[in-house]
Design a protein around this motif. Structure first.
Motif, PDB file in Angstrom:
ATOM      1  N   ARG A 249       0.923  -1.210   0.050  1.00  0.00           N
ATOM      2  CA  ARG A 249      -0.045  -0.004  -0.004  1.00  0.00           C
ATOM      3  C   ARG A 249       0.787   1.102   0.037  1.00  0.00           C
ATOM      4  NH1 ARG A 249      -5.570   0.852  -0.639  1.00  0.00           N
ATOM      5  NH2 ARG A 249      -6.408  -1.428  -0.706  1.00  0.00           N
ATOM      6  N   THR A 250       2.093   1.321   0.657  1.00  0.00           N
ATOM      7  CA  THR A 250       3.072   2.307   0.721  1.00  0.00           C
ATOM      8  C   THR A 250       3.395   2.506  -0.685  1.00  0.00           C
ATOM      9  OG1 THR A 250       3.636   2.195   2.913  1.00  0.00           O
ATOM     10  CG2 THR A 250       5.030   3.361   1.620  1.00  0.00           C
ATOM     11  N   ALA A 251       3.804   1.619  -1.140  1.00  0.00           N
ATOM     12  CA  ALA A 251       4.340   1.632  -2.986  1.00  0.00           C
ATOM     13  C   ALA A 251       3.058   2.254  -3.861  1.00  0.00           C
ATOM     14  CB  ALA A 251       4.821   0.343  -3.378  1.00  0.00           C
ATOM     15  N   GLY A 252       2.090   1.669  -3.442  1.00  0.00           N
ATOM     16  CA  GLY A 252       0.895   2.013  -4.282  1.00  0.00           C
ATOM     17  C   GLY A 252       0.634   3.705  -3.884  1.00  0.00           C
ATOM     18  N   ARG A 253       0.553   4.092  -3.045  1.00  0.00           N
ATOM     19  CA  ARG A 253       0.463   5.365  -2.512  1.00  0.00           C
ATOM     20  C   ARG A 253       1.469   6.401  -3.184  1.00  0.00           C
ATOM     21  NH1 ARG A 253       2.729   8.336   1.268  1.00  0.00           N
ATOM     22  NH2 ARG A 253       3.219   6.618   2.621  1.00  0.00           N
ATOM     23  N   ARG A 254       2.643   5.898  -3.286  1.00  0.00           N
ATOM     24  CA  ARG A 254       3.734   6.701  -3.898  1.00  0.00           C
ATOM     25  C   ARG A 254       3.608   6.741  -5.404  1.00  0.00           C
ATOM     26  NH1 ARG A 254       4.839  10.232  -0.681  1.00  0.00           N
ATOM     27  NH2 ARG A 254       5.621  10.864  -2.853  1.00  0.00           N
ATOM     28  N   VAL A 255       3.268   5.545  -5.848  1.00  0.00           N
ATOM     29  CA  VAL A 255       3.133   5.512  -7.211  1.00  0.00           C
ATOM     30  C   VAL A 255       1.754   6.531  -7.628  1.00  0.00           C
ATOM     31  CG1 VAL A 255       2.453   4.107  -9.417  1.00  0.00           C
ATOM     32  CG2 VAL A 255       4.024   3.259  -7.640  1.00  0.00           C
ATOM     33  N   LEU A 256       0.646   6.336  -7.151  1.00  0.00           N
ATOM     34  CA  LEU A 256      -0.269   7.153  -7.418  1.00  0.00           C
ATOM     35  C   LEU A 256      -0.245   8.519  -7.367  1.00  0.00           C
ATOM     36  CD1 LEU A 256      -3.039   4.746  -5.875  1.00  0.00           C
ATOM     37  CD2 LEU A 256      -2.774   5.126  -8.399  1.00  0.00           C
ATOM     38  N   THR A 257       0.571   9.104  -6.327  1.00  0.00           N
ATOM     39  CA  THR A 257       0.990  10.215  -6.022  1.00  0.00           C
ATOM     40  C   THR A 257       1.715  10.814  -7.143  1.00  0.00           C
ATOM     41  OG1 THR A 257       0.279   9.913  -3.618  1.00  0.00           O
ATOM     42  CG2 THR A 257       1.527  12.007  -4.335  1.00  0.00           C
ATOM     43  N   ASP A 258       2.996   9.922  -7.164  1.00  0.00           N
ATOM     44  CA  ASP A 258       4.045  10.645  -8.097  1.00  0.00           C
ATOM     45  C   ASP A 258       4.152  10.618  -9.496  1.00  0.00           C
ATOM     46  OD1 ASP A 258       5.082  11.421  -5.293  1.00  0.00           O
ATOM     47  OD2 ASP A 258       6.381   9.561  -5.360  1.00  0.00           O
ATOM     48  N   MET A 259       3.230   9.624  -9.937  1.00  0.00           N
ATOM     49  CA  MET A 259       3.284   9.504 -11.487  1.00  0.00           C
ATOM     50  C   MET A 259       2.797  10.601 -12.268  1.00  0.00           C
ATOM     51  SD  MET A 259      -0.200   7.247 -12.245  1.00  0.00           S
ATOM     52  CE  MET A 259       0.489   5.631 -11.626  1.00  0.00           C
ATOM     53  N   ASP A 260       3.302  10.726 -13.580  1.00  0.00           N
ATOM     54  CA  ASP A 260       2.899  11.914 -14.260  1.00  0.00           C
ATOM     55  C   ASP A 260       1.738  11.550 -15.159  1.00  0.00           C
ATOM     56  OD1 ASP A 260       2.920  13.934 -16.016  1.00  0.00           O
ATOM     57  OD2 ASP A 260       4.931  13.977 -16.529  1.00  0.00           O
ATOM     58  N   ARG A 261       0.567  12.023 -14.442  1.00  0.00           N
ATOM     59  CA  ARG A 261      -0.566  11.423 -15.186  1.00  0.00           C
ATOM     60  C   ARG A 261      -0.783  12.228 -16.484  1.00  0.00           C
ATOM     61  NH1 ARG A 261      -3.996   8.981 -11.601  1.00  0.00           N
ATOM     62  NH2 ARG A 261      -3.294   8.648  -9.543  1.00  0.00           N
ATOM     63  N   GLU A 262      -0.365  13.333 -16.588  1.00  0.00           N
ATOM     64  CA  GLU A 262      -0.633  14.370 -17.720  1.00  0.00           C
ATOM     65  C   GLU A 262       0.188  13.681 -18.861  1.00  0.00           C
ATOM     66  OE1 GLU A 262      -2.861  16.682 -18.147  1.00  0.00           O
ATOM     67  OE2 GLU A 262      -3.270  16.424 -16.058  1.00  0.00           O
ATOM     68  N   ARG A 263       1.289  13.144 -18.684  1.00  0.00           N
ATOM     69  CA  ARG A 263       2.161  12.680 -19.688  1.00  0.00           C
ATOM     70  C   ARG A 263       1.616  11.058 -20.095  1.00  0.00           C
ATOM     71  NH1 ARG A 263       7.646  13.202 -20.827  1.00  0.00           N
ATOM     72  NH2 ARG A 263       8.540  11.405 -21.742  1.00  0.00           N
ATOM     73  N   LEU A 264       1.095  10.615 -19.184  1.00  0.00           N
ATOM     74  CA  LEU A 264       0.337   9.275 -19.656  1.00  0.00           C
ATOM     75  C   LEU A 264      -0.866   9.796 -20.415  1.00  0.00           C
ATOM     76  CD1 LEU A 264       0.352   7.295 -16.001  1.00  0.00           C
ATOM     77  CD2 LEU A 264       1.662   6.763 -18.412  1.00  0.00           C
ATOM     78  N   LEU A 265      -1.751  10.753 -20.198  1.00  0.00           N
ATOM     79  CA  LEU A 265      -2.764  11.027 -20.879  1.00  0.00           C
ATOM     80  C   LEU A 265      -2.186  11.169 -22.438  1.00  0.00           C
ATOM     81  CD1 LEU A 265      -4.859  13.146 -18.372  1.00  0.00           C
ATOM     82  CD2 LEU A 265      -5.578  10.906 -19.443  1.00  0.00           C
ATOM     83  N   THR A 266      -1.168  11.825 -22.650  1.00  0.00           N
ATOM     84  CA  THR A 266      -1.071  12.267 -23.801  1.00  0.00           C
ATOM     85  C   THR A 266      -0.747  10.940 -24.762  1.00  0.00           C
ATOM     86  OG1 THR A 266       1.543  11.867 -23.466  1.00  0.00           O
ATOM     87  CG2 THR A 266       0.484  14.356 -23.210  1.00  0.00           C
ATOM     88  N   HIS A 267      -0.601   9.656 -24.063  1.00  0.00           N
ATOM     89  CA  HIS A 267      -0.682   8.565 -24.814  1.00  0.00           C
ATOM     90  C   HIS A 267      -2.035   7.876 -24.682  1.00  0.00           C
ATOM     91  CE1 HIS A 267       3.521   8.682 -25.326  1.00  0.00           C
ATOM     92  NE2 HIS A 267       3.733   9.288 -24.109  1.00  0.00           N
ATOM     93  N   GLY A 268      -3.176   8.570 -24.271  1.00  0.00           N
ATOM     94  CA  GLY A 268      -4.311   7.774 -24.124  1.00  0.00           C
ATOM     95  C   GLY A 268      -4.488   7.111 -22.907  1.00  0.00           C
ATOM     96  N   LEU A 269      -3.700   7.059 -22.174  1.00  0.00           N
ATOM     97  CA  LEU A 269      -3.584   6.071 -20.781  1.00  0.00           C
ATOM     98  C   LEU A 269      -4.000   6.586 -19.507  1.00  0.00           C
ATOM     99  CD1 LEU A 269       0.135   4.829 -21.469  1.00  0.00           C
ATOM    100  CD2 LEU A 269      -2.041   3.269 -21.495  1.00  0.00           C
ATOM    101  N   ARG A 270      -4.839   6.019 -18.970  1.00  0.00           N
ATOM    102  CA  ARG A 270      -5.477   6.534 -17.744  1.00  0.00           C
ATOM    103  C   ARG A 270      -5.109   5.171 -16.629  1.00  0.00           C
ATOM    104  NH1 ARG A 270      -8.884  10.910 -17.733  1.00  0.00           N
ATOM    105  NH2 ARG A 270      -9.529  11.542 -20.094  1.00  0.00           N
ATOM    106  N   THR A 271      -4.855   5.636 -15.336  1.00  0.00           N
ATOM    107  CA  THR A 271      -4.478   4.516 -14.151  1.00  0.00           C
ATOM    108  C   THR A 271      -5.982   3.942 -13.862  1.00  0.00           C
ATOM    109  OG1 THR A 271      -2.737   5.891 -13.557  1.00  0.00           O
ATOM    110  CG2 THR A 271      -3.417   4.034 -12.177  1.00  0.00           C
ATOM    111  N   SER A 272      -6.068   2.515 -13.935  1.00  0.00           N
ATOM    112  CA  SER A 272      -6.888   1.712 -13.223  1.00  0.00           C
ATOM    113  C   SER A 272      -6.763   1.514 -11.803  1.00  0.00           C
ATOM    114  CB  SER A 272      -7.262   0.418 -14.046  1.00  0.00           C
ATOM    115  OG  SER A 272      -7.742   0.901 -15.371  1.00  0.00           O
ATOM    116  N   TRP A 273      -5.638   0.758 -11.587  1.00  0.00           N
ATOM    117  CA  TRP A 273      -5.375   0.160 -10.277  1.00  0.00           C
ATOM    118  C   TRP A 273      -3.928  -0.049 -10.017  1.00  0.00           C
ATOM    119  CZ3 TRP A 273      -3.717  -4.464 -10.462  1.00  0.00           C
ATOM    120  CH2 TRP A 273      -3.901  -5.542 -11.473  1.00  0.00           C
ATOM    121  N   VAL A 274      -3.558  -0.118  -8.797  1.00  0.00           N
ATOM    122  CA  VAL A 274      -2.013  -0.492  -8.508  1.00  0.00           C
ATOM    123  C   VAL A 274      -2.185  -1.462  -7.336  1.00  0.00           C
ATOM    124  CG1 VAL A 274      -1.070   1.740  -9.429  1.00  0.00           C
ATOM    125  CG2 VAL A 274      -1.372   1.564  -7.005  1.00  0.00           C
ATOM    126  N   ALA A 275      -1.501  -2.731  -7.469  1.00  0.00           N
ATOM    127  CA  ALA A 275      -1.301  -3.555  -6.374  1.00  0.00           C
ATOM    128  C   ALA A 275      -0.399  -4.520  -6.877  1.00  0.00           C
ATOM    129  CB  ALA A 275      -2.594  -4.195  -6.343  1.00  0.00           C
TER     130      ALA A 275
END
Length: 352
Positions: A249-275
């Motif tokens: 869960r700590t890893a998941g929180r850090r990934v969800l908080t720190d990932m560059d969502r805007e960069r992923l969106l430029t490729h049409g990618l949205r996060t569903s889940w991490v685990a």
């Protein structure tokens, strides 16, 4: 509108429909005025399905006992659940009109119907405590955010189970009261799925108060209001408390908080889940989605590392062009047989 408190009741000055200012009382505890109780019963009634009809007829009877009276209210109190829905609709509309009770959906968030007519701002007499606890195994495990109002747990009385912290606290704290009202999921079905059973709250900051107004599967028959200063402290506290977290869960929180969502969106990618991968807990998985077409999975080995170090590697990988990832893909639509256009040479079909 102005107000003062005396003897456990709040007297508030409101403008009547005739334009006159008058003093009305609002009960500070419980379900409020007789007008509010009837209003709530009408709001819970579904005219199309008939849900809540018996309770509404009972509420009309109780309203007469509580001192409300009008010719059509008496007819509504004597109605039957077997009566035509159109007849019931007409009785309800006329009763509310005669009693000068607003129709459900027209009272602003954070306000309640006052005794004798009019609306009054709800006083901030409620208390809030939030707690992250393990979710039952039959709900899929994981964690839930439990909500205690005045010491009573609300999510179990609502849809059944608190929301996962990833849904309300990470990567942003959705319980923060902002200048504009926002509606946030607060409870899900006991099976673990929001939508199978659901409870929402509309959170409204109103000066020195924060109001919650429940919707869908409500745990109590009134909205609640908190002193804003106390509310802000509690909401910030639960978001900053990570003592419940596992390494995953700590890893998941850090990934969800720190990932560059805007960069992923430029490729049409949205996060569903991490685990962690449920088949191999040595693999940490990020699941992404391309519209309703593809799922994309990016896996990272733990290799005995701590969650912070793992999260840094995951975020560094996601910052690369997708064509450079080692990823797997799954077509959501059966008609799609080729990998996504953004796929690179190291992409492979996912195996389940």
């Amino acid at each position: 509108m102005s107000g003062r408190s005396e003897g456990g009741r709040r007297e508030t000055t409101v403008r009547s429909s005739q334009g006159l200012w008058m003093m009305v009382g609002v009960t500070e505890k419980g379900s409020g005025s007789a007008e509010q109780r009837l209003y709530d019963a009408v709001a819970r009634w579904n005219a199309d399905t008939g849900y809540g009809l018996a309770d509404m007829i009972h509420a009309a009877c109780q309203a007469l006992i509580d001192g409300l009276d009008s010719p059509t209210l008496r007819e509504l109190a004597g109605a039957s659940v077997r009566d035509s829905s159109w007849d019931i609709r007409e009785l309800v509309a006329k009763s509310l009109e005669e009693l000068k009770i607003p129709y459900p959906g027209t009272v602003p968030p954070g306000f309640a119907l006052a005794t004798g007519g009019g609306v009054a701002r709800r006083p901030g007499v409620d208390s809030l405590r939030l707690e992250v606890t393990p979710a039952p195994g039959d709900a899929g495990g994981g964690f839930q955010v439990q909500v205690y109002v005045n010491g009573t747990e609300m999510t179990s009385a609502a849809a059944g189970l608190g929301m996962d912290p990833y849904d309300v606290l990470v990567p942003t704290n959705r319980l923060v009261a902002a200048s504009q009202p926002r509606t946030v999921p607060i409870a899900r079905c006991e099976c673990g799925v929001y939508g199978c059973g659901s409870t929402d709250v509309t959170i409204t900051r109103d000066g020195e108060l924060v109001h919650w107004d429940w919707s869908i599967e409500v745990p109590m028959n009134r909205g609640v209001s908190f002193a804003a200063a106390e509310y802000d402290v509690e909401v910030a506290r639960v978001a900053a408390d990570h003592s419940w977290e596992t390494a995953e869960r700590t890893a998941g929180r850090r990934v969800l908080t720190d990932m560059d969502r805007e960069r992923l969106l430029t490729h049409g990618l949205r996060t569903s889940w991490v685990a962690n991968d449920y088949r191999d807990h040595e693999l940490f998985r990020v699941a992404l989605q391309i519209d309703g077409d593809y799922q994309v999975f990016v896996d990272t080995l733990w290799r005995g590392r701590g969650p912070e170090e793992l999260a840094r590697e995951v975020c560094a990988t996601l910052a690369l062009p997708p064509s450079e990832w080692r990823a797997t893909w799954h077509a959501i639509k059966p008609t799609l047989t080729k990998p996504p256009k953004i796929a690179g040479p190291s992409w492979r079909p996912a195996r389940f």
